[in-house]
Motif scaffolding. Sequence first.
Motif, PDB file in Angstrom:
ATOM      1  N   ARG A 226       0.831  -1.199   0.000  1.00 17.78           N
ATOM      2  CA  ARG A 226       0.000   0.000   0.000  1.00 17.78           C
ATOM      3  C   ARG A 226       0.865   1.248   0.000  1.00 17.78           C
TER       4      ARG A 226
ATOM      5  N   ALA B  51      -6.896   2.208  -5.363  1.00 17.02           N
ATOM      6  CA  ALA B  51      -5.862   2.521  -6.351  1.00 17.02           C
ATOM      7  C   ALA B  51      -4.463   2.398  -5.772  1.00 17.02           C
ATOM      8  N   MET B  52      -4.324   2.631  -4.459  1.00 17.87           N
ATOM      9  CA  MET B  52      -3.001   2.657  -3.843  1.00 17.87           C
ATOM     10  C   MET B  52      -2.657   1.381  -3.078  1.00 17.87           C
TER      11      MET B  52
ATOM     12  N   ASP C 183      -2.468  -2.738  -3.281  1.00 19.39           N
ATOM     13  CA  ASP C 183      -2.532  -3.927  -4.124  1.00 19.39           C
ATOM     14  C   ASP C 183      -3.404  -5.026  -3.525  1.00 19.39           C
TER      15      ASP C 183
ATOM     16  N   THR D  27      -4.914  -1.687 -14.240  1.00 21.23           N
ATOM     17  CA  THR D  27      -3.475  -1.845 -13.986  1.00 21.23           C
ATOM     18  C   THR D  27      -2.683  -0.746 -14.683  1.00 21.23           C
TER      19      THR D  27
ATOM     20  N   GLN E 197      -3.163   2.486 -12.716  1.00 22.25           N
ATOM     21  CA  GLN E 197      -2.323   2.512 -11.520  1.00 22.25           C
ATOM     22  C   GLN E 197      -0.876   2.859 -11.871  1.00 22.25           C
TER      23      GLN E 197
ATOM     24  N   TRP F 298      -0.710   6.578 -12.206  1.00 18.06           N
ATOM     25  CA  TRP F 298      -0.929   7.360 -11.003  1.00 18.06           C
ATOM     26  C   TRP F 298       0.194   7.239  -9.984  1.00 18.06           C
ATOM     27  N   ARG F 299       0.737   6.072  -9.803  1.00 16.09           N
ATOM     28  CA  ARG F 299       1.625   5.807  -8.678  1.00 16.09           C
ATOM     29  C   ARG F 299       2.946   6.576  -8.685  1.00 16.09           C
TER      30      ARG F 299
END
Length: 393
Positions: free
Chosen positions: A8, A65-66, A68, A83, A86, A89-90
């Motif tokens: 996370r 989203a943050m 897994d 996927t 994500q 964004w990450r």
Amino acid sequence: MTTTVTGRITVIDDDVRRAAERLRPDAEVAETAARAAWSVLVEPGDGVAGALIGALGANRALRLAMDDEELLPPGLFEPRAFTEAQARWRPRAHARAVRDALESCLDVGGSLLLPGDEHWPLGLDDLGPHAPLALWARGDLNVLNGSTTASIVGARAATPYGEAVAAEIAGDLAAGGTVIISGGAYGIDGAAHRAALGAGGATVAFLAGGIDRAYPIGHQQLFDRIRRSGAVLSEVPCGSAPTKWRFLSRNRAIAAAGMATVVVEAGWRSGSLNTAGHAADLGRPLGAVPGPVSSAASAGCHRLLREYDAVCVTSAREVRELWGESDQTPAPSTKEHPDHVRLRDALSTRTPREPLDIARRSGLSIDRVRSLLGLLALDGTVVQRDDGWQRSG
């Protein structure tokens, strides 16, 4: 500030919550923090983020989203689409970036608008999953509750004719209480904003960069004036640079926020046609101002009229008709504008004259002469020949 625990990523910490509470003391802190975080994470118009938030709410969507270990609800997306989202964004998922966004907004006296707020422009909701997730704002937010709104856009490299028409339409609309919406750019946008302010009306500028940045820099004073009696809005946090993609995505917000979109001047491939396309997709009325058939600056407007069912508009009254409002204003005075009289007196019915010669004879500036010639050509008062202009009769 960014930590990973069992897969996370933490983007909201105590510093973020405190900053969110200071920015919106009367609002739910968790919602403010989550929306601010999403504003940092995504580019404007990200449909995956919008659909996720629409289905789960901003807080739960952010956790999913943050983290897994959170499971994607079945049928919401194809797993691959999520996927890939994500992965976009990450790289931006830092609590410090969210805190800085909130504190920078505080530093410039800004606000954060969320969907459902009193001042949220309701037309934006028509964008569905591509609607803004939040809006960073500066100025008088009360103007966002105007009863009527009109989006006026056009070429940056506008002609004097185009700027004169944009100013006339925007000024008349603003004087009647319509809020003028545009993008703050040079050319038609700037002319529309200035005319609205000059008429004592309200105007709103949607920016492609942060609300703390003047872009273009030459419009710094204009943005200062807009903030005093209108508002500047952006989907991206303070410090964000305007990019080509952000300009294009900003256009959808301009189209959605207006009850109608009017393109005053646009080249064949103008970005204003992108705004017009969004308006058409949303079912918003679309107007286009005609120009001289020889003018490349009006080729896009003529294209809209010919290929995209735009309505020909030449006045504020005709713009109001786009959304079904009848003109209740008093009949215009029959007294001719003094500049029109001076220009007509400087023209001959026999001998064509160049604009510079007309300016000398009339005592008007060359730019004023050119803009008036374009306007008077529309009603047949003057006519252009190969070697200049002359009065038609």
